[in-house]
Write an enzyme that holds these catalytic residues in place. Sequence first.
Site, PDB file in Angstrom:
ATOM      1  N   LYS A  69       0.845  -1.195   0.000  1.00  0.00           N
ATOM      2  CA  LYS A  69       0.000   0.000   0.000  1.00  0.00           C
ATOM      3  C   LYS A  69       0.883   1.248   0.000  1.00  0.00           C
ATOM      4  O   LYS A  69       1.913   1.276   0.702  1.00  0.00           O
ATOM      5  CB  LYS A  69      -0.893  -0.019   1.250  1.00  0.00           C
ATOM      6  N   SER A 144      -9.692   1.505   2.973  1.00  0.00           N
ATOM      7  CA  SER A 144      -8.878   2.279   2.064  1.00  0.00           C
ATOM      8  C   SER A 144      -7.798   1.480   1.340  1.00  0.00           C
ATOM      9  O   SER A 144      -7.225   1.988   0.375  1.00  0.00           O
ATOM     10  CB  SER A 144      -8.197   3.406   2.840  1.00  0.00           C
ATOM     11  N   SER A 168      -9.658  -0.751   7.276  1.00  0.00           N
ATOM     12  CA  SER A 168      -9.192  -0.650   5.890  1.00  0.00           C
ATOM     13  C   SER A 168      -8.494  -1.867   5.319  1.00  0.00           C
ATOM     14  O   SER A 168      -8.134  -1.860   4.145  1.00  0.00           O
ATOM     15  CB  SER A 168      -8.253   0.542   5.750  1.00  0.00           C
TER      16      SER A 168
END
Length: 480
Positions: A69, A144, A168
């Site tokens: 990420k 997210s 997330s």
Amino acid sequence: MKPFATIQELKQQLEAKKISAQELLSYYINRFKTYDNQIQSALEIFEQDSIQQASSAVGQLAGIPGIIKDNIAQNDRMLTCASRILQDFNVPYDATAIKRLKQVGAPLLGRANMDEFAMGSSTETSAFFKTRNPWNLEHVPGGSSGGSAAAVAAGLVPWALGSETGGSVRQPAAFCGIVGFKPTYGLISRYGLVAYGSSLDQIGIFAHTVYDVATICSVIAGHDERDSTSLSTAQKDYTQSLDGRLPDGLRIGVIKSALYAQGMDQEVIGAVEQTIAQYEKLGAKISYIDLPSLDYSAAAYFIISRAEAASNLARFDGIRYGARAVGAKNLKELYNKTRYEGFGDEVKARIMLGNYVLSAGHADEFYNNAKKVQRLIRAELASTFNDVDILLMPTHPAPAFKIGAFDKNKLQMDLQDYFTCPMNMSGNPALSLPCGMSKQGLPIGVQLIAPHVAEELMFKVAHAYQVVTDWHMQHPMNFK
Ligand code: GLN
């Protein structure tokens, strides 16, 4: 090569010399080239040579690629948090988790898309582009950490790192039909993870199986002197206890008030009920409990996360990191212009709200009350674990929604965090497992929650489910 191979399978093939690390790397880079124009999970895939140079050639993850990420620092790569304000920021060091992965040979393929600064539940707030759900391209992958989850679900890479502040990792894992794990607060170092809500943030892991998640966890978890909130827990092999059995007399508590909460999707309820039946068959003793503080945790999370975000994001001022606005006449204007141009709407809204709830005259009403609720949730969960060993509840109220579904009602989207943020508030470890499929062909997830640092137990219980079910072996047809 078969797509959707697990880390475990890839390791066997590498050891048996059926495939070389080089071939494996080309294979996965090619999968991104072939499919990622549809999914848009990656912000960047690095050059093959530079990937190999960055990691050791030997070690327990040698040759097994992953994607990271884009809020976790990878030395000498861009680190954008999917924000314009960091769009040209090259980071000069490795996060501790990244350093440990490189030491054991893991090739890190690239940077995964995300909601800007990890604020969102759909990966729609990325400043660059929206990621799509591999099961149905009109739907969101969740967020997210949606880029990481979508990449694993489409078999573009066998594992990924994401981050959690309020769900997330677990929510996108559930939306994409894979496993997503959030550790006990402090188990995995936050050094090199860009802060959103520091008292809630943790790096999390995505893979197809619990065994694979435990494999990655064994590499990156454990004390780090560079993170002052790091637990003293030593590094250990979390795969050792995965024998496919439940501990004798295991007590699972189902959070009834969550499972039958108002507005729950019937198909999600059905899938979770079947999971409960499966655990009963495996020998678990099931009881049904209520967790009254659950109803307040989303509201409290809302306040605490915004308050911490407002102070954490104050550092992006055009002076110290990333983008700097041009044409400002003085310092104040430079700050204003940079932040105005650099941050997206969601981030701005959260900074404003965070400053408001912390401001004189309001802190008692909002922030301090939210902290009280946080203590209540913590205490309530701790006392629940006197009576049960593991808690079980849905990960999400309904399967993945369509892109744009909440454009006019952001508050409704924030309710996505209802089932996940309590564990960020309390610091307990939690994991989402694929447990069903909607009639529309979208995955459903169920969540297990354990006492602090009881990751080994949680993995054992989750793994036992995967040994007797095959939801984790179902994959989106278009990417086979
Ligand atoms: N959906 C939550 C939010 O927008 C979760 C974010 C996260 O865990 N990073 O705050």
